[in-house]
Motif scaffolding. Structure first.
Motif, PDB file in Angstrom:
ATOM      1  N   GLY A  24     -10.125 -26.816  11.174  1.00  0.00           N
ATOM      2  CA  GLY A  24     -10.748 -27.868  10.382  1.00  0.00           C
ATOM      3  C   GLY A  24     -12.085 -27.470   9.799  1.00  0.00           C
ATOM      4  O   GLY A  24     -12.533 -28.035   8.810  1.00  0.00           O
ATOM      5  N   ASP A  25     -12.703 -26.459  10.395  1.00  0.00           N
ATOM      6  CA  ASP A  25     -14.002 -26.014   9.919  1.00  0.00           C
ATOM      7  C   ASP A  25     -13.939 -25.388   8.531  1.00  0.00           C
ATOM      8  O   ASP A  25     -14.964 -25.184   7.890  1.00  0.00           O
ATOM      9  N   ALA A  26     -12.746 -25.069   8.082  1.00  0.00           N
ATOM     10  CA  ALA A  26     -12.600 -24.483   6.753  1.00  0.00           C
ATOM     11  C   ALA A  26     -13.171 -25.436   5.700  1.00  0.00           C
ATOM     12  O   ALA A  26     -13.606 -25.006   4.633  1.00  0.00           O
ATOM     13  N   ASP A  27     -13.193 -26.714   6.031  1.00  0.00           N
ATOM     14  CA  ASP A  27     -13.769 -27.697   5.114  1.00  0.00           C
ATOM     15  C   ASP A  27     -15.216 -27.376   4.794  1.00  0.00           C
ATOM     16  O   ASP A  27     -15.716 -27.722   3.727  1.00  0.00           O
ATOM     17  N   LEU A  28     -15.874 -26.729   5.729  1.00  0.00           N
ATOM     18  CA  LEU A  28     -17.271 -26.360   5.522  1.00  0.00           C
ATOM     19  C   LEU A  28     -17.422 -25.555   4.228  1.00  0.00           C
ATOM     20  O   LEU A  28     -18.258 -25.881   3.380  1.00  0.00           O
ATOM     21  N   CYS A  29     -16.611 -24.531   4.062  1.00  0.00           N
ATOM     22  CA  CYS A  29     -16.698 -23.688   2.861  1.00  0.00           C
ATOM     23  C   CYS A  29     -16.251 -24.467   1.622  1.00  0.00           C
ATOM     24  O   CYS A  29     -16.795 -24.264   0.538  1.00  0.00           O
ATOM     25  N   LEU A  30     -15.260 -25.332   1.832  1.00  0.00           N
ATOM     26  CA  LEU A  30     -14.685 -26.038   0.684  1.00  0.00           C
ATOM     27  C   LEU A  30     -15.663 -27.046   0.077  1.00  0.00           C
ATOM     28  O   LEU A  30     -15.477 -27.491  -1.047  1.00  0.00           O
ATOM     29  N   TRP A  39     -13.445 -16.663  -5.016  1.00  0.00           N
ATOM     30  CA  TRP A  39     -13.294 -15.425  -4.254  1.00  0.00           C
ATOM     31  C   TRP A  39     -12.144 -14.580  -4.759  1.00  0.00           C
ATOM     32  O   TRP A  39     -11.642 -13.710  -4.060  1.00  0.00           O
ATOM     33  N   GLU A  40     -11.750 -14.818  -5.980  1.00  0.00           N
ATOM     34  CA  GLU A  40     -10.647 -14.056  -6.555  1.00  0.00           C
ATOM     35  C   GLU A  40     -10.961 -12.565  -6.518  1.00  0.00           C
ATOM     36  O   GLU A  40     -12.038 -12.146  -6.950  1.00  0.00           O
ATOM     37  N   GLY A  41     -10.045 -11.773  -5.989  1.00  0.00           N
ATOM     38  CA  GLY A  41     -10.230 -10.327  -5.959  1.00  0.00           C
ATOM     39  C   GLY A  41     -11.057  -9.823  -4.787  1.00  0.00           C
ATOM     40  O   GLY A  41     -11.196  -8.620  -4.610  1.00  0.00           O
ATOM     41  N   LEU A  42     -11.612 -10.727  -3.991  1.00  0.00           N
ATOM     42  CA  LEU A  42     -12.380 -10.287  -2.828  1.00  0.00           C
ATOM     43  C   LEU A  42     -11.451 -10.117  -1.631  1.00  0.00           C
ATOM     44  O   LEU A  42     -10.526 -10.898  -1.453  1.00  0.00           O
ATOM     45  N   SER A  43     -11.710  -9.100  -0.819  1.00  0.00           N
ATOM     46  CA  SER A  43     -10.922  -8.922   0.403  1.00  0.00           C
ATOM     47  C   SER A  43     -11.478  -9.855   1.479  1.00  0.00           C
ATOM     48  O   SER A  43     -12.602 -10.364   1.359  1.00  0.00           O
ATOM     49  N   ALA A  44     -10.685 -10.053   2.533  1.00  0.00           N
ATOM     50  CA  ALA A  44     -11.136 -10.892   3.652  1.00  0.00           C
ATOM     51  C   ALA A  44     -12.439 -10.333   4.215  1.00  0.00           C
ATOM     52  O   ALA A  44     -13.343 -11.083   4.574  1.00  0.00           O
ATOM     53  N   GLN A  69     -14.981 -17.423  14.703  1.00  0.00           N
ATOM     54  CA  GLN A  69     -14.807 -18.671  13.959  1.00  0.00           C
ATOM     55  C   GLN A  69     -14.753 -18.396  12.460  1.00  0.00           C
ATOM     56  O   GLN A  69     -13.892 -18.914  11.756  1.00  0.00           O
ATOM     57  N   LEU A  70     -15.685 -17.568  11.995  1.00  0.00           N
ATOM     58  CA  LEU A  70     -15.701 -17.247  10.562  1.00  0.00           C
ATOM     59  C   LEU A  70     -14.423 -16.529  10.145  1.00  0.00           C
ATOM     60  O   LEU A  70     -13.852 -16.818   9.093  1.00  0.00           O
ATOM     61  N   LYS A  71     -13.972 -15.605  11.000  1.00  0.00           N
ATOM     62  CA  LYS A  71     -12.748 -14.875  10.682  1.00  0.00           C
ATOM     63  C   LYS A  71     -11.573 -15.831  10.559  1.00  0.00           C
ATOM     64  O   LYS A  71     -10.745 -15.705   9.652  1.00  0.00           O
ATOM     65  N   ALA A  72     -11.485 -16.780  11.489  1.00  0.00           N
ATOM     66  CA  ALA A  72     -10.376 -17.734  11.470  1.00  0.00           C
ATOM     67  C   ALA A  72     -10.426 -18.576  10.192  1.00  0.00           C
ATOM     68  O   ALA A  72      -9.399 -18.835   9.560  1.00  0.00           O
ATOM     69  N   ILE A  73     -11.628 -18.977   9.812  1.00  0.00           N
ATOM     70  CA  ILE A  73     -11.795 -19.802   8.611  1.00  0.00           C
ATOM     71  C   ILE A  73     -11.414 -19.019   7.357  1.00  0.00           C
ATOM     72  O   ILE A  73     -10.649 -19.488   6.524  1.00  0.00           O
ATOM     73  N   VAL A  74     -11.941 -17.801   7.258  1.00  0.00           N
ATOM     74  CA  VAL A  74     -11.664 -16.974   6.078  1.00  0.00           C
ATOM     75  C   VAL A  74     -10.166 -16.680   5.978  1.00  0.00           C
ATOM     76  O   VAL A  74      -9.573 -16.784   4.898  1.00  0.00           O
ATOM     77  N   LEU A  77      -8.425 -19.785   4.719  1.00  0.00           N
ATOM     78  CA  LEU A  77      -8.684 -20.091   3.310  1.00  0.00           C
ATOM     79  C   LEU A  77      -8.004 -19.095   2.378  1.00  0.00           C
ATOM     80  O   LEU A  77      -7.513 -19.466   1.313  1.00  0.00           O
ATOM     81  N   LEU A  78      -7.963 -17.824   2.782  1.00  0.00           N
ATOM     82  CA  LEU A  78      -7.351 -16.816   1.920  1.00  0.00           C
ATOM     83  C   LEU A  78      -5.827 -16.901   1.970  1.00  0.00           C
ATOM     84  O   LEU A  78      -5.153 -16.389   1.085  1.00  0.00           O
ATOM     85  N   ALA A  79      -5.305 -17.569   2.989  1.00  0.00           N
ATOM     86  CA  ALA A  79      -3.852 -17.678   3.115  1.00  0.00           C
ATOM     87  C   ALA A  79      -3.303 -18.761   2.192  1.00  0.00           C
ATOM     88  O   ALA A  79      -2.112 -18.794   1.897  1.00  0.00           O
ATOM     89  N   GLU A  80      -4.168 -19.642   1.735  1.00  0.00           N
ATOM     90  CA  GLU A  80      -3.695 -20.782   0.931  1.00  0.00           C
ATOM     91  C   GLU A  80      -3.351 -20.394  -0.498  1.00  0.00           C
ATOM     92  O   GLU A  80      -3.853 -19.425  -1.006  1.00  0.00           O
TER      93      GLU A  80
END
Ligand code: HEC
Length: 80
Positions: A24-30, A39-44, A69-74, A77-80
């Motif tokens: 749920g913390d992914a909302d933070l970045c969103l 983040w188009e073209g950026l790697s994880a 935590q950051l890894k899980a969020i990134v 988000l990149l999986a979507e």
């Protein structure tokens, strides 16, 4: 020795259960980002490194999150 091993197993299990709860913390970045565009073209790895870059003033809150935590969020988000 045996007790130590049990403790390690218990901690690993606890972390395994905790990880999805962090999603749920992914909302933070969103709040500020549209990952597909921003983040188009950026790697994880690049996204992770930039998320930890608190020289970007608005990333100050990201310092509250640990690497896992950051890894899980990134990853989410990149999986979507
Ligand atoms: C309060 C707003 C805010 C939040 C929350 C935030 N960022 Fe940012 N982020 C910025 C700003 C401002 C920049 C500077 C670049 C820009 O102007 O777009 C930036 C830049 C970036 C960049 C470089 C690419 C780009 O968009 O310019 C990445 C990657 C990034 N952020 C990842 C993250 C991740 C991952 C999170 C969540 C853990 C996050 N950010 C949370 C505001 C925010």
């Amino acid at each position: 020795m045996k007790n130590n091993l049990l403790a390690v197993v218990a901690i690993t299990a606890a972390l395994g259960v905790a990880a999805p709860a962090l999603a749920g913390d992914a909302d933070l970045c969103l709040d500020c980002h549209e990952p597909a565009e921003d983040w188009e073209g950026l790697s994880a790895h690049e996204v992770l490194a930039t998320a930890k870059d608190t020289s970007i003033e608005r990333h100050a809150d990201n310092a509250d999150l640990n690497d896992e935590q950051l890894k899980a969020i990134v990853a989410e988000l990149l999986a979507e």
